[in-house]
Each structure stands twice: as structure tokens, then as C-alpha cells.
Design a protein around this motif. Sequence first.
Motif, short mmCIF file in Angstrom:
data_model
loop_
_atom_site.label_atom_id
_atom_site.label_comp_id
_atom_site.label_asym_id
_atom_site.label_seq_id
_atom_site.Cartn_x
_atom_site.Cartn_y
_atom_site.Cartn_z
N ASN A 288 -3.52 15.89 -28.25
CA ASN A 288 -2.80 16.49 -27.13
C ASN A 288 -3.14 15.82 -25.81
OD1 ASN A 288 -2.75 19.01 -24.93
ND2 ASN A 288 -0.99 18.91 -26.31
N ARG B 250 -0.07 16.55 -36.50
CA ARG B 250 0.84 17.70 -36.53
C ARG B 250 1.70 17.70 -35.27
NH1 ARG B 250 -0.63 21.44 -40.34
NH2 ARG B 250 0.48 23.10 -39.23
N GLU C 41 3.03 20.03 -33.66
CA GLU C 41 2.72 21.08 -32.68
C GLU C 41 1.67 20.63 -31.67
OE1 GLU C 41 -0.49 23.94 -34.86
OE2 GLU C 41 1.43 23.71 -35.89
N TRP C 42 0.91 19.57 -31.99
CA TRP C 42 -0.12 19.07 -31.07
C TRP C 42 0.48 18.17 -29.99
CZ3 TRP C 42 -3.66 16.91 -35.52
CH2 TRP C 42 -4.19 17.99 -36.25
N GLU D 192 7.30 18.33 -38.34
CA GLU D 192 7.53 18.75 -36.96
C GLU D 192 7.44 17.56 -36.00
OE1 GLU D 192 8.30 21.46 -33.79
OE2 GLU D 192 8.69 21.47 -35.96
N ARG E 195 10.60 16.26 -33.61
CA ARG E 195 10.49 16.28 -32.15
C ARG E 195 10.66 14.91 -31.51
NH1 ARG E 195 5.40 19.19 -29.84
NH2 ARG E 195 6.72 19.02 -27.97
#
Length: 304
Positions: free
Chosen positions: A181, A198, A200-201, A224, A228
Amino acid sequence: MSIIHIPFAEGEAKLDWLELTRALADGHTLPKAQIGDTFLYRDPDTMLTRSAWIDGLGIAVKTANIFPRNPERGDPMINGAVNLYSDHDGALSALVDFHLVTKWKTAGDSLLAALRLADPDAREVLVVGAGTVGLSLCEAFGAGFPKAALKMWNRTRSKAEEVAARYDGLEVVDDLATAVNRADIIVTATMSSEPVIRGEWLRPGQHLNLIGAYRPDMREADDEAMRRARIFVDSFDTTVNHIGELMMPLADGVIARSDVLADFYELDAFKAGRDDITLFKNGGGAHLDLMTSRYILDKWQGQG
């Protein structure tokens, strides 16, 4: 005519990472390469032979034997040979050290994409994976993004610490999610068959550069992340129907073929908005080995 032999240390001393990316870009302005790949498997081992012919540049044949258990015996995981042939008469013109070509081709390939897709003012680069490729990525991305701090994560921290002992300024991190992140550029070079990154990170503006997966059953980023990101590859021919990173999400309908936006033969399309997440899949290919080998040979002969 005598055959030129270019060993690792002597050959590498003449090379420059940014210069190589320009050579790779120039190589993609020539007629499209004819390439042929052969994969043979004996679990967990792989034999890969890659050949390329580019009109005006010549012919290269590289064989890579990938034996993941070799390091347990203190031996290199990858062995092989590179032959470079004349475009004029097909004669063998140079034997270039296999590991030299592989090191500079692999890291240079990913660096070229990052220079086109990542924030040029990136302040942090995260390398995921502490193998031989991980060290060369530190060298390449350190040259390409000199303002950025370099971080490394590896499942076994001690191996990352060994790399850090060889590359001044490299910091080892423990929390992968936080490190991903924080980073502006994430470069992965693992042998994982299960995703390590991942989606989401991730956050807007990041560049994710995937190297490790090379078989249909391997991938490093989850669905994911693929959903994205704006997706780019070095070669449609060596990635889309060959590597699990793309094959799995395509087969499952997570992404469509049209979501794979461009390869290096369309470098002008390698663009990103400020808030885009870009994802690049490095699949390699003998045409890149050929371009890299020609660059190495040119530098050896004092050209360029």
C-alpha cells in the motif's frame, strides 16, 4: 570468422540499464519478430527453449533449464545457453553468457514498462521476492528511479537480508500488505502458484509489475488486482495464452481479452492517468533475448 565469447563480469561492466531500455524500445520499431517457444515439464522442473528472428537484427536461440530444487544443493536454479547468429548469413557470431542475457533482459523488460507507466517521481519501490532476480531488480529500478527508496519483502526474511547485505540502502520489510500500500511501484519476482498480491491492498496511482509467473498454473496477483488495473504486457504472444497470470482470470471471466491493452509493439499506448493502477506482466520471449544480446554485443564491440 572467429566467434565472440562474452563472459558475465566482463560483459556486464560495459552495460547501462537506461541504455538497455532504449535498445529494447528501438528493437520494437523493427519488423515484428518471428518467435518459437518449446516448453517441456518434469514436475517441478521446466525446460524452455526460445528462438527469435528479427529482420535486420539477427537470430537468437536460448535454452533455459529451471530446476527449483537446485538451490537446496547449492547449485543455480537456472542453467542454459545463448547463441547469437548473424542476420546476413546465419553464421554463429557470438556466445553470450546465459545469466548475463537473462539478468539484463528480465529486469530491463520490466524497467522499460515502469518507465512508461509509473510515476517518474516515485518515492518508494517494493521488490517482492529475494531470489537472483530480486537483486537485479534493485539494480535496475535503482537506476531508473534514483529518487526512490528501495524496500524488499520475502517469505523468508533472512533471504531478503542477504540481498540487503549486497545492495546498499535496501530496507527489508515484514508486513507485505502495508508495504504494498505504501509503495509507488511494486515489482514481484516469486515462484508462487498462488497470488501474493491482493487487489484490496492497492491504491490509485500505483504501478504493479509482475515477473515471477511463467507457467499456466502460476500467478502472483489476485482477481481483484486484475479487475482494478489497466493491464499491459511485453508480448501478447508470450503471455495471454501461456501464463496463468492472464489465462486464469480470462478463463473465469474476471477480465476480457480487450482488457489487455497493449504490448511493446504499441509502446505509444503505454500511458496512464494520475489515478490509474497500472499492471504490467513480464512474459519475456526470445525476441527480447535477441534485442538484449545485440545490445550486449554492440557494447562489447565498442558500438553505441
